[in-house]
Write a protein that holds these residues in place. Structure first.
Motif, short mmCIF file in Angstrom:
data_model
loop_
_atom_site.label_atom_id
_atom_site.label_comp_id
_atom_site.label_asym_id
_atom_site.label_seq_id
_atom_site.Cartn_x
_atom_site.Cartn_y
_atom_site.Cartn_z
N GLU A 43 27.79 18.13 24.56
CA GLU A 43 26.34 18.00 24.36
C GLU A 43 25.71 17.21 25.50
O GLU A 43 24.61 17.53 25.97
CB GLU A 43 26.07 17.33 23.01
CG GLU A 43 26.43 18.21 21.82
CD GLU A 43 26.34 17.49 20.49
OE1 GLU A 43 26.26 18.17 19.46
OE2 GLU A 43 26.37 16.23 20.49
N GLN A 50 20.51 20.78 31.79
CA GLN A 50 19.08 21.06 31.63
C GLN A 50 18.25 20.26 32.63
O GLN A 50 17.35 20.80 33.29
CB GLN A 50 18.63 20.72 30.21
CG GLN A 50 19.01 21.74 29.16
CD GLN A 50 18.48 21.33 27.80
OE1 GLN A 50 18.77 20.22 27.31
NE2 GLN A 50 17.72 22.18 27.17
N SER A 210 22.03 30.77 18.25
CA SER A 210 22.31 29.34 18.20
C SER A 210 22.18 28.84 16.77
O SER A 210 21.15 29.06 16.12
CB SER A 210 21.33 28.56 19.09
OG SER A 210 21.53 27.17 18.96
N THR A 227 21.94 25.60 24.19
CA THR A 227 20.66 24.95 24.45
C THR A 227 19.85 25.81 25.41
O THR A 227 20.40 26.72 26.04
CB THR A 227 20.87 23.54 25.02
OG1 THR A 227 19.61 22.86 25.11
CG2 THR A 227 21.52 23.60 26.39
#
Length: 245
Positions: A43, A50, A210, A227
């Motif tokens: 994560e 990102q 997701s 994500t």
């Protein structure tokens, strides 16, 4: 006559069974802790990815293309633009670690998750004019087309069996970054994905799924961690960097 006492076979069997239970009780918590650690690391890696992607867009006026299995973390193009960027290679599916300058990577230069498996990446290839090349991966094309006309086409849904123009988590993501999770190494080694939802993420189209990790589900097990980047977050970041008017 002297008789030496010892353990019978039954007693030995009982001892071995007890030892087995004790060892299992000790191993299971350690295994669970490792899984939690791998999940948290993954994560964190996706969050870093990102930020790196948005930072790259702020600096270059475009998002990078994905890397291939053999490009050692460098983005790969099908057709390049003279001003920079261009159309991404159709087989490129990995996060371009070298292009973004992020760690950790494996011995092939590929960005990896908490399980040591390559991280995947998909970026929008839509074209709304300005040039014949994609808006989001061609330098300054987003600025030329204008925010109101840009139409990123990546859709993320909560289920592969209920994914349409009216049922989705986001219908205009500019990019998706995801990990194959704890079973990724087996899938990349040739094992079948957990089910329809995992399969949807491996087709290399514009539809992704997701939801939480599930061992049992109507669409099979699901271990992916997914994500994405909203266009509005990207646009805001690029406006702040002077890359969009």
């Amino acid at each position: 006559m002297y008789r030496e006492d010892g353990f019978s076979l039954i007693e030995m069997a009982v001892v071995l069974v007890i030892l087995g239970f004790v060892i299992t009780a000790l191993i299971l918590p350690v295994t669970a802790q490792r899984e939690v650690s791998s999940l948290r690391q993954t994560e964190n890696q996706l969050a870093i990815a990102q930020k790196a992607l948005i930072g790259f867009a702020q600096a270059n006026g475009r998002l990078p293309c994905p890397a291939t299995l053999t490009s050692r973390g460098v983005e790969v193009f099908e057709q390049q633009a003279s001003e920079g960027g261009g159309e991404c290679h159709p087989t490129a599916q990995l996060l371009p670690a070298s292009t973004l300058g992020i760690q950790p990577v494996n011995d092939q230069g590929q960005a990896v998750d908490g399980w040591g498996t390559p991280i995947f990446y998909k970026v929008a290839q839509s074209n709304r004019g300005g040039s014949a090349l994609p808006d989001f991966t061609t330098r300054n094309e987003m600025s030329l087309v204008g925010m109101a006309s840009l139409m990123p086409e990546i859709r993320v849904c909560a289920s592969s069996s209920d994914c349409s123009d009216t049922s989705y988590l986001i219908n205009n993501a500019v990019a998706v970054v995801f990990s194959l999770g704890s079973t990724g190494a087996q899938v990349l080694g040739g094992a079948a994905p957990g089910g329809a939802d995992e399969q949807a993420n491996l087709i290399n189209d514009n539809i992704f799924v997701s939801h939480d990790i599930r061992a049992n589900d109507s669409n099979g097990s699901f271990n992916h961690i997914v994500t994405w980047i909203s266009p509005y977050i990207l646009y805001n970041a690029m406006i702040q960097a002077g890359q969009l008017p």
